[in-house]
Design a protein around this motif. Structure first.
Motif, PDB file in Angstrom:
ATOM      1  N   VAL A 125       0.303  -1.752   0.181  1.00 49.09           N
ATOM      2  CA  VAL A 125      -0.264  -0.058  -0.564  1.00 49.09           C
ATOM      3  C   VAL A 125       1.047   1.259  -0.124  1.00 49.09           C
ATOM      4  O   VAL A 125       0.601   1.939  -0.118  1.00 49.09           O
ATOM      5  N   ASP A 126       1.921   1.101   0.508  1.00 50.50           N
ATOM      6  CA  ASP A 126       2.932   2.016   0.404  1.00 50.50           C
ATOM      7  C   ASP A 126       3.989   2.358  -1.104  1.00 50.50           C
ATOM      8  O   ASP A 126       4.855   3.301  -0.764  1.00 50.50           O
ATOM      9  N   ASN A 127       3.671   2.018  -1.559  1.00 49.36           N
ATOM     10  CA  ASN A 127       3.872   1.820  -3.545  1.00 49.36           C
ATOM     11  C   ASN A 127       3.436   2.254  -4.533  1.00 49.36           C
ATOM     12  O   ASN A 127       3.094   2.064  -5.095  1.00 49.36           O
ATOM     13  N   PRO A 128       3.742   3.918  -4.401  1.00 48.25           N
ATOM     14  CA  PRO A 128       2.567   4.135  -5.298  1.00 48.25           C
ATOM     15  C   PRO A 128       2.893   4.210  -6.846  1.00 48.25           C
ATOM     16  O   PRO A 128       2.482   4.205  -7.462  1.00 48.25           O
ATOM     17  N   ALA A 129       4.494   3.608  -6.871  1.00 52.85           N
ATOM     18  CA  ALA A 129       4.801   3.797  -8.223  1.00 52.85           C
ATOM     19  C   ALA A 129       4.320   2.485  -8.955  1.00 52.85           C
ATOM     20  O   ALA A 129       3.304   1.955  -9.835  1.00 52.85           O
ATOM     21  N   SER A 130       4.364   1.119  -8.070  1.00 52.41           N
ATOM     22  CA  SER A 130       3.389  -0.006  -8.042  1.00 52.41           C
ATOM     23  C   SER A 130       2.389  -0.220  -8.568  1.00 52.41           C
ATOM     24  O   SER A 130       1.659  -0.506  -9.738  1.00 52.41           O
ATOM     25  N   ASN A 131       1.418   0.641  -7.653  1.00 55.04           N
ATOM     26  CA  ASN A 131       0.141   0.617  -7.012  1.00 55.04           C
ATOM     27  C   ASN A 131      -0.551   1.616  -8.618  1.00 55.04           C
ATOM     28  O   ASN A 131      -1.323   1.035  -9.169  1.00 55.04           O
ATOM     29  N   ARG A 135      -3.059   0.205 -11.754  1.00 57.79           N
ATOM     30  CA  ARG A 135      -3.478   1.224 -12.475  1.00 57.79           C
ATOM     31  C   ARG A 135      -4.021   1.435 -13.560  1.00 57.79           C
ATOM     32  O   ARG A 135      -4.989   1.443 -14.554  1.00 57.79           O
ATOM     33  N   LYS A 136      -3.071   1.576 -14.575  1.00 54.96           N
ATOM     34  CA  LYS A 136      -2.810   2.117 -16.219  1.00 54.96           C
ATOM     35  C   LYS A 136      -2.720   0.413 -16.623  1.00 54.96           C
ATOM     36  O   LYS A 136      -2.668   0.966 -17.934  1.00 54.96           O
ATOM     37  N   VAL A 137      -2.632  -0.121 -16.405  1.00 55.29           N
ATOM     38  CA  VAL A 137      -2.517  -1.346 -17.252  1.00 55.29           C
ATOM     39  C   VAL A 137      -4.045  -2.268 -17.482  1.00 55.29           C
ATOM     40  O   VAL A 137      -4.416  -3.533 -18.167  1.00 55.29           O
ATOM     41  N   GLY A 138      -4.833  -1.834 -16.015  1.00 48.60           N
ATOM     42  CA  GLY A 138      -6.078  -2.558 -16.321  1.00 48.60           C
ATOM     43  C   GLY A 138      -6.951  -2.989 -15.093  1.00 48.60           C
ATOM     44  O   GLY A 138      -7.428  -3.816 -15.266  1.00 48.60           O
ATOM     45  N   PHE A 139      -5.647  -3.434 -14.134  1.00 49.63           N
ATOM     46  CA  PHE A 139      -6.019  -3.863 -13.632  1.00 49.63           C
ATOM     47  C   PHE A 139      -7.241  -3.146 -12.258  1.00 49.63           C
ATOM     48  O   PHE A 139      -7.140  -2.135 -12.281  1.00 49.63           O
ATOM     49  N   THR A 140      -8.024  -4.398 -11.555  1.00 58.34           N
ATOM     50  CA  THR A 140      -8.906  -3.357 -10.707  1.00 58.34           C
ATOM     51  C   THR A 140      -9.105  -3.469  -9.226  1.00 58.34           C
ATOM     52  O   THR A 140      -8.555  -4.682  -9.075  1.00 58.34           O
ATOM     53  N   LEU A 141      -8.784  -2.778  -8.554  1.00 60.60           N
ATOM     54  CA  LEU A 141      -8.185  -2.586  -7.404  1.00 60.60           C
ATOM     55  C   LEU A 141      -9.553  -3.052  -6.105  1.00 60.60           C
ATOM     56  O   LEU A 141     -10.428  -2.514  -6.086  1.00 60.60           O
ATOM     57  N   LEU A 142      -8.932  -4.128  -5.664  1.00 62.28           N
ATOM     58  CA  LEU A 142     -10.015  -4.803  -4.747  1.00 62.28           C
ATOM     59  C   LEU A 142     -10.233  -4.968  -3.605  1.00 62.28           C
ATOM     60  O   LEU A 142     -11.666  -5.281  -2.362  1.00 62.28           O
ATOM     61  N   GLY A 143      -9.107  -3.960  -2.887  1.00 65.82           N
ATOM     62  CA  GLY A 143      -9.284  -3.496  -1.509  1.00 65.82           C
ATOM     63  C   GLY A 143      -7.088  -3.896  -1.032  1.00 65.82           C
ATOM     64  O   GLY A 143      -6.914  -5.362  -1.115  1.00 65.82           O
ATOM     65  N   GLU A 144      -7.462  -3.455   0.023  1.00 65.11           N
ATOM     66  CA  GLU A 144      -5.871  -4.025   0.679  1.00 65.11           C
ATOM     67  C   GLU A 144      -6.268  -5.250   1.392  1.00 65.11           C
ATOM     68  O   GLU A 144      -6.961  -5.854   2.049  1.00 65.11           O
ATOM     69  N   THR A 145      -4.937  -5.492   1.906  1.00 62.97           N
ATOM     70  CA  THR A 145      -4.864  -7.202   2.706  1.00 62.97           C
ATOM     71  C   THR A 145      -3.477  -7.723   2.860  1.00 62.97           C
ATOM     72  O   THR A 145      -2.889  -7.206   2.530  1.00 62.97           O
ATOM     73  N   GLY A 146      -3.690  -8.246   3.889  1.00 61.28           N
ATOM     74  CA  GLY A 146      -2.776  -8.547   4.644  1.00 61.28           C
ATOM     75  C   GLY A 146      -1.981  -9.505   3.027  1.00 61.28           C
ATOM     76  O   GLY A 146      -2.711 -10.742   3.303  1.00 61.28           O
ATOM     77  N   ASN A 158      -1.711  -3.995  -1.522  1.00 64.16           N
ATOM     78  CA  ASN A 158      -3.092  -4.046  -2.403  1.00 64.16           C
ATOM     79  C   ASN A 158      -3.427  -4.756  -3.219  1.00 64.16           C
ATOM     80  O   ASN A 158      -2.491  -5.293  -4.264  1.00 64.16           O
ATOM     81  N   ASP A 159      -4.490  -5.739  -3.234  1.00 66.01           N
ATOM     82  CA  ASP A 159      -4.331  -6.710  -3.804  1.00 66.01           C
ATOM     83  C   ASP A 159      -5.808  -6.191  -5.315  1.00 66.01           C
ATOM     84  O   ASP A 159      -7.038  -6.000  -5.647  1.00 66.01           O
TER      85      ASP A 159
END
Length: 171
Positions: A125-131, A135-146, A158-159
């Motif tokens: 969740v602390d990695n803005p570049a990978s998140n 987003r850019k390639v079309g993944f959908t954010l399902l939410g945070e997870t352990g 983030n899942d």
């Protein structure tokens, strides 16, 4: 669009893996590994495609420079067989769209397999570049997870999920 191609991991990519094992590059994934761990990882990467469970690739620029890695591997997630994707880019080459282009290329390989419906990525969740790549390639954010990574270390991730049967998005 960034000019990068992905190539299966080779024996002579050990130096790249050692460069990717820096505190900066590994800060979201448990920190640098000991050299014996890097050697074992390199051996796994070299032979991974032979297992049929995934593949690790290097990111190669038009001039042949190797500047990162991207890969996919089979896993079970929430009672589903999925592919997980992961990537890393050397600090000097970040911010040029190389990770986004490489993840798109890896997703093309995964889609061609036609054996899983979904691909996931689990950036910290602390990695803005990978998140942002997700987003850019079309993944959908399902939410945070352990998420356990590396083994024995829980992190907040983030899942992100991508439907491999849907047409690719972006350019």
């Amino acid at each position: 669009m960034a000019q990068v191609r992905i190539e299966p991991w080779h024996e002579d990519d050990l130096d790249l893996l050692r460069q990717l094992n820096s505190p900066d590059t590994r800060r979201h994934t448990g920190g640098p590994e000991a050299d014996e761990q890097v050697l074992a990882r390199h051996d796994r990467y070299v032979h991974f495609a032979d297992t049929g469970q995934g593949c690790m690739f290097t990111l190669a620029l038009p001039d042949g420079a190797r500047v990162g890695s991207v890969g996919y591997w089979a896993r079970e997630w929430r009672d589903q067989q999925v592919y997980e994707l992961g990537w890393a880019v050397l600090p000097a080459y970040r911010g040029q769209g190389l990770a986004t282009a490489a993840v798109r290329a890896a997703l093309d390989v995964v889609r061609a397999r036609r054996d899983r419906r979904y691909a996931h990525a689990y950036p910290s969740v602390d990695n803005p570049a990978s998140n942002s790549v997700c987003r850019k390639v079309g993944f959908t954010l399902l939410g945070e997870t352990g998420f356990e990574y590396p083994p024995g270390r829980m992190m907040r991730a983030n899942d992100w999920r991508l439907d491999l049967t849907a047409p690719p998005t972006g350019s």
